[in-house]
Scaffold this motif. Structure first.
Motif, short mmCIF file in Angstrom:
data_model
loop_
_atom_site.label_atom_id
_atom_site.label_comp_id
_atom_site.label_asym_id
_atom_site.label_seq_id
_atom_site.Cartn_x
_atom_site.Cartn_y
_atom_site.Cartn_z
N ILE A 15 37.93 40.38 40.72
CA ILE A 15 38.02 40.13 42.16
C ILE A 15 36.66 40.38 42.81
CG2 ILE A 15 39.08 40.86 44.32
CD1 ILE A 15 41.54 41.72 42.66
N ASP A 16 36.10 39.33 43.38
CA ASP A 16 34.84 39.43 44.11
C ASP A 16 34.97 38.51 45.32
OD1 ASP A 16 32.28 39.67 45.04
OD2 ASP A 16 31.33 38.65 43.36
N ALA A 17 35.53 39.03 46.38
CA ALA A 17 35.83 38.17 47.53
C ALA A 17 35.35 38.82 48.83
CB ALA A 17 37.31 37.85 47.56
N SER A 18 36.21 38.91 49.81
CA SER A 18 35.81 39.28 51.17
C SER A 18 35.41 40.75 51.34
CB SER A 18 36.94 38.98 52.14
OG SER A 18 37.96 39.95 52.02
N HIS A 19 35.92 41.63 50.51
CA HIS A 19 35.70 43.07 50.62
C HIS A 19 36.32 43.69 51.88
CE1 HIS A 19 32.50 41.72 47.82
NE2 HIS A 19 33.00 42.74 47.15
N LYS A 20 37.27 43.01 52.48
CA LYS A 20 38.04 43.55 53.61
C LYS A 20 39.31 44.20 53.06
CE LYS A 20 35.42 41.79 56.84
NZ LYS A 20 34.40 42.61 57.43
N TYR A 21 39.77 45.26 53.71
CA TYR A 21 40.92 46.02 53.22
C TYR A 21 42.14 45.14 52.94
CZ TYR A 21 45.01 48.99 53.17
OH TYR A 21 46.20 49.58 52.81
N GLY A 22 42.64 44.45 53.94
CA GLY A 22 43.87 43.68 53.79
C GLY A 22 43.77 42.58 52.77
N GLU A 23 42.64 41.90 52.75
CA GLU A 23 42.46 40.81 51.79
C GLU A 23 42.32 41.35 50.37
OE1 GLU A 23 39.26 38.42 53.36
OE2 GLU A 23 40.30 38.24 55.28
N THR A 24 41.63 42.48 50.22
CA THR A 24 41.50 43.09 48.89
C THR A 24 42.86 43.54 48.37
OG1 THR A 24 39.24 43.81 49.37
CG2 THR A 24 40.40 44.94 47.57
N GLU A 50 36.11 49.85 52.49
CA GLU A 50 37.38 49.12 52.66
C GLU A 50 38.01 48.79 51.32
OE1 GLU A 50 38.02 46.19 55.77
OE2 GLU A 50 35.98 46.60 56.50
N VAL A 51 37.18 48.42 50.35
CA VAL A 51 37.71 48.09 49.02
C VAL A 51 38.30 49.33 48.36
CG1 VAL A 51 37.10 47.26 46.72
CG2 VAL A 51 36.15 46.12 48.73
N SER A 52 37.61 50.46 48.46
CA SER A 52 38.14 51.68 47.84
C SER A 52 39.44 52.12 48.50
CB SER A 52 37.11 52.81 47.86
OG SER A 52 36.81 53.20 49.17
N GLU A 53 39.55 51.94 49.81
CA GLU A 53 40.80 52.29 50.50
C GLU A 53 41.94 51.40 50.02
OE1 GLU A 53 42.57 52.60 55.03
OE2 GLU A 53 40.41 52.45 54.75
N ALA A 54 41.68 50.10 49.89
CA ALA A 54 42.69 49.17 49.39
C ALA A 54 43.06 49.50 47.95
CB ALA A 54 42.20 47.73 49.50
N LEU A 55 42.06 49.80 47.13
CA LEU A 55 42.31 50.14 45.73
C LEU A 55 43.16 51.40 45.62
CD1 LEU A 55 41.88 49.83 42.70
CD2 LEU A 55 39.66 50.96 42.98
N LEU A 56 42.81 52.43 46.38
CA LEU A 56 43.59 53.68 46.35
C LEU A 56 45.02 53.47 46.84
CD1 LEU A 56 40.89 56.23 47.51
CD2 LEU A 56 41.80 55.92 45.20
N ASP A 57 45.20 52.66 47.88
CA ASP A 57 46.55 52.37 48.37
C ASP A 57 47.34 51.58 47.33
OD1 ASP A 57 46.15 53.74 50.70
OD2 ASP A 57 45.89 51.96 51.95
N PHE A 58 46.69 50.62 46.67
CA PHE A 58 47.35 49.86 45.61
C PHE A 58 47.80 50.80 44.49
CE2 PHE A 58 47.16 47.85 41.45
CZ PHE A 58 48.05 46.80 41.62
#
Length: 88
Positions: A15-24, A50-58
Protein backbone atom coordinates in the motif's frame (compact mmCIF):
# COMPACT_ATOMS: atom_id res chain seq x y z
CA UNK A 1 -10.24 0.57 -6.88
CA UNK A 2 -9.36 -1.72 -9.75
CA UNK A 3 -11.99 -4.33 -10.49
CA UNK A 4 -10.50 -7.82 -10.32
CA UNK A 5 -11.96 -11.23 -11.12
CA UNK A 6 -13.18 -12.95 -7.95
CA UNK A 7 -10.62 -15.72 -8.36
CA UNK A 8 -7.69 -13.27 -8.53
CA UNK A 9 -5.91 -13.26 -5.17
CA UNK A 10 -2.44 -12.19 -4.09
CA UNK A 11 0.28 -13.34 -1.68
CA UNK A 12 1.61 -9.80 -1.17
CA UNK A 13 0.06 -6.33 -1.42
CA UNK A 14 2.00 -3.10 -0.96
CA UNK A 15 0.00 0.00 0.00
CA UNK A 16 1.48 3.30 -1.16
CA UNK A 17 -1.36 5.76 -1.59
CA UNK A 18 -2.77 8.89 0.03
CA UNK A 19 -1.31 8.45 3.54
CA UNK A 20 -4.54 9.83 5.04
CA UNK A 21 -6.01 8.02 8.06
CA UNK A 22 -9.41 7.04 6.65
CA UNK A 23 -8.11 6.05 3.24
CA UNK A 24 -5.26 4.02 4.73
CA UNK A 25 -7.65 2.16 7.03
CA UNK A 26 -9.94 1.40 4.08
CA UNK A 27 -6.97 0.25 1.97
CA UNK A 28 -5.91 -2.12 4.75
CA UNK A 29 -9.41 -3.60 5.05
CA UNK A 30 -9.83 -4.00 1.29
CA UNK A 31 -6.36 -5.48 0.93
CA UNK A 32 -7.18 -8.30 3.35
CA UNK A 33 -9.99 -9.36 1.00
CA UNK A 34 -7.58 -9.54 -1.94
CA UNK A 35 -5.12 -11.84 -0.21
CA UNK A 36 -5.17 -15.60 -0.69
CA UNK A 37 -7.14 -17.18 2.17
CA UNK A 38 -7.39 -13.73 3.78
CA UNK A 39 -3.77 -14.13 4.84
CA UNK A 40 -0.49 -13.22 3.26
CA UNK A 41 1.66 -10.13 3.61
CA UNK A 42 0.72 -6.45 3.40
CA UNK A 43 3.39 -3.75 3.15
CA UNK A 44 2.54 -0.20 4.19
CA UNK A 45 4.62 2.64 2.75
CA UNK A 46 5.88 5.65 4.72
CA UNK A 47 4.38 5.04 8.15
CA UNK A 48 3.82 8.63 9.28
CA UNK A 49 1.38 9.99 11.90
CA UNK A 50 -1.91 9.32 10.06
CA UNK A 51 -0.73 6.02 8.59
CA UNK A 52 0.54 4.76 11.95
CA UNK A 53 -2.76 5.70 13.60
CA UNK A 54 -4.70 3.80 10.92
CA UNK A 55 -2.33 0.84 11.19
CA UNK A 56 -2.65 0.69 14.99
CA UNK A 57 -6.45 0.94 14.78
CA UNK A 58 -6.51 -1.83 12.17
CA UNK A 59 -4.33 -4.07 14.35
CA UNK A 60 -6.42 -3.29 17.44
CA UNK A 61 -9.60 -4.38 15.64
CA UNK A 62 -8.03 -7.32 13.79
CA UNK A 63 -6.00 -9.03 16.49
CA UNK A 64 -5.10 -11.97 14.26
CA UNK A 65 -2.89 -9.57 12.24
CA UNK A 66 0.62 -8.72 13.50
CA UNK A 67 3.54 -6.55 12.52
CA UNK A 68 6.14 -8.97 11.18
CA UNK A 69 8.75 -6.54 9.91
CA UNK A 70 9.98 -3.02 9.28
CA UNK A 71 12.19 -1.45 6.66
CA UNK A 72 13.71 2.00 6.49
CA UNK A 73 12.65 3.71 3.28
CA UNK A 74 13.37 6.91 1.45
CA UNK A 75 12.30 10.20 2.99
CA UNK A 76 13.49 8.89 6.38
CA UNK A 77 10.25 7.01 7.01
CA UNK A 78 9.62 3.42 7.97
CA UNK A 79 7.66 0.87 6.01
CA UNK A 80 5.69 -1.72 7.97
CA UNK A 81 4.82 -5.28 7.03
CA UNK A 82 1.86 -7.08 8.57
CA UNK A 83 0.56 -10.62 8.31
CA UNK A 84 -1.62 -13.13 10.08
CA UNK A 85 1.49 -15.24 10.38
CA UNK A 86 3.46 -15.07 13.62
CA UNK A 87 6.77 -14.85 11.77
CA UNK A 88 8.04 -15.19 8.23
Amino acid sequence: MLSLPKEKKFDFIYIDASHKYGETLLELLLSTMLLKNFSGLIGIDDVDDEVSEALLDFLENNRDWNIVGWSFGPKNKYNAFISKLQSL
